[in-house]
Design an enzyme around this catalytic site. Structure first.
Site, PDB file in Angstrom:
ATOM      1  NE  ARG A   5      62.733  45.085  14.339  1.00  0.00           N
ATOM      2  CZ  ARG A   5      61.281  45.049  14.065  1.00  0.00           C
ATOM      3  NH1 ARG A   5      60.560  45.421  15.542  1.00  0.00           N
ATOM      4  NH2 ARG A   5      60.432  44.825  13.553  1.00  0.00           N
ATOM      5  CD  GLU A  23      50.192  36.116   5.077  1.00  0.00           C
ATOM      6  OE1 GLU A  23      50.548  36.292   5.355  1.00  0.00           O
ATOM      7  OE2 GLU A  23      49.703  34.780   5.036  1.00  0.00           O
TER       8      GLU A  23
END
Ligand code: HSX
Length: 180
Positions: free
Chosen positions: A63, A100
Site C-alpha cells: 500500500r 510476532e
C-alpha cells in the site's frame, strides 16, 4: 478551511477479525476510492514535504506504493519500491525482521538510491514498526539520509512508532488508532 481532524479517520474502514481472529484491520482503501478524499489525503503529505528538499520517495510493499507514487509525482521526485522478498528482478540488498511468529524479509534494488540522497520512507500503516525499521536500514546501507518515515495510520498501542522514534527515525502519521 481547516481540515476536520476526524475527516480521514472517519473514512478508514475497520474490518474485525481479519486476517485473523482478534485483529481489527484498518483498511485505507476507502480513502483511495473517493476522489475528494484521495486528494485531501495526498495534500496532507504534499504540504508536509514540499519544502523539505526530498530527493526520492521509497514506498513499502504494497500500500506504500500507491500513496508513495502519487506523492512522488506531486513533489516531482522519483519513486523506488521496497518489496517483499523475491519480487525484484535486479541485484538486491535485503533486511530480515521479526514478526510476532517467525520473520519476514524486505528487499530493495542495490542501485535504488545514491549516498547522500534525502529519502522519504512511506507506508500505509505502522504497527510493530518492524517493516519501516527494515526499510530504514536498507536505505541507510546505501548511504541515504532517511529524512522521515510517514504513514497514514499509526497503531500506537503496538509500540512501533515509539520504537522507530527511539531508533532515530522522525515520524509523521495522519491518524492514530488506539487498540488493534
Ligand atoms: C501491514 O504491515 C502494513 O501495510 C505495513 O506494511 C506493515 C506494518 O506492520 P509492522 O511492520 O509495523 O508491524 O501489512
Amino acid at each position: 478551511m481547516l481540515l476536520d481532524p476526524n475527516y480521514l479517520r472517519d473514512r478508514i474502514r475497520t474490518v474485525p477479525d481479519w486476517p485473523q481472529a482478534g485483529v481489527q484491520f484498518r483498511d485505507i482503501t476507502p480513502l483511495l476510492q473517493d476522489p475528494k478524499t484521495l486528494r485531501v489525503l495526498v495534500e496532507q503529505f504534499v504540504f508536509r514535504y514540499m519544502d523539505q528538499d526530498i530527493d526520492l520517495i521509497a514506498g513499502i510493499d504494497a500500500r506504500g506504493f500507491i500513496i508513495g507514487a502519487i506523492l512522488a509525482h506531486e513533489l516531482n521526485v522519483g519513486f523506488v519500491p521496497i518489496r517483499k522478498k523475491g519480487k525484484l528482478p535486479y541485484t538486491t540488498i535485503s533486511e530480515e525482521y521479526e514478526l510476532e511468529y517467525g520473520s519476514a524479509t524486505v528487499e530493495m534494488h542495490s542501485d535504488a538510491c545514491k549516498p547522500g540522497d534525502r529519502v522519504l520512507l512511506i507506508d500505509d500503516l505502522i504497527a510493530t514498526g518492524g517493516t519501516m525499521m527494515a526499510g530504514k536500514r536498507l536505505l541507510e546501507r546505501l548511504g541515504a539520509v532517511v529524512v522521515e518515515g510517514c504513514a497514514i495510520v499509526d497503531l500506537p498501542e503496538l509500540g512501533g512508532s515509539a520504537l522507530l522514534r527511539e531508533g532515530g527515525l522522525k515520524l509523521f502519521t495522519l491518524v492514530d488508532f488506539a487498540g488493534h
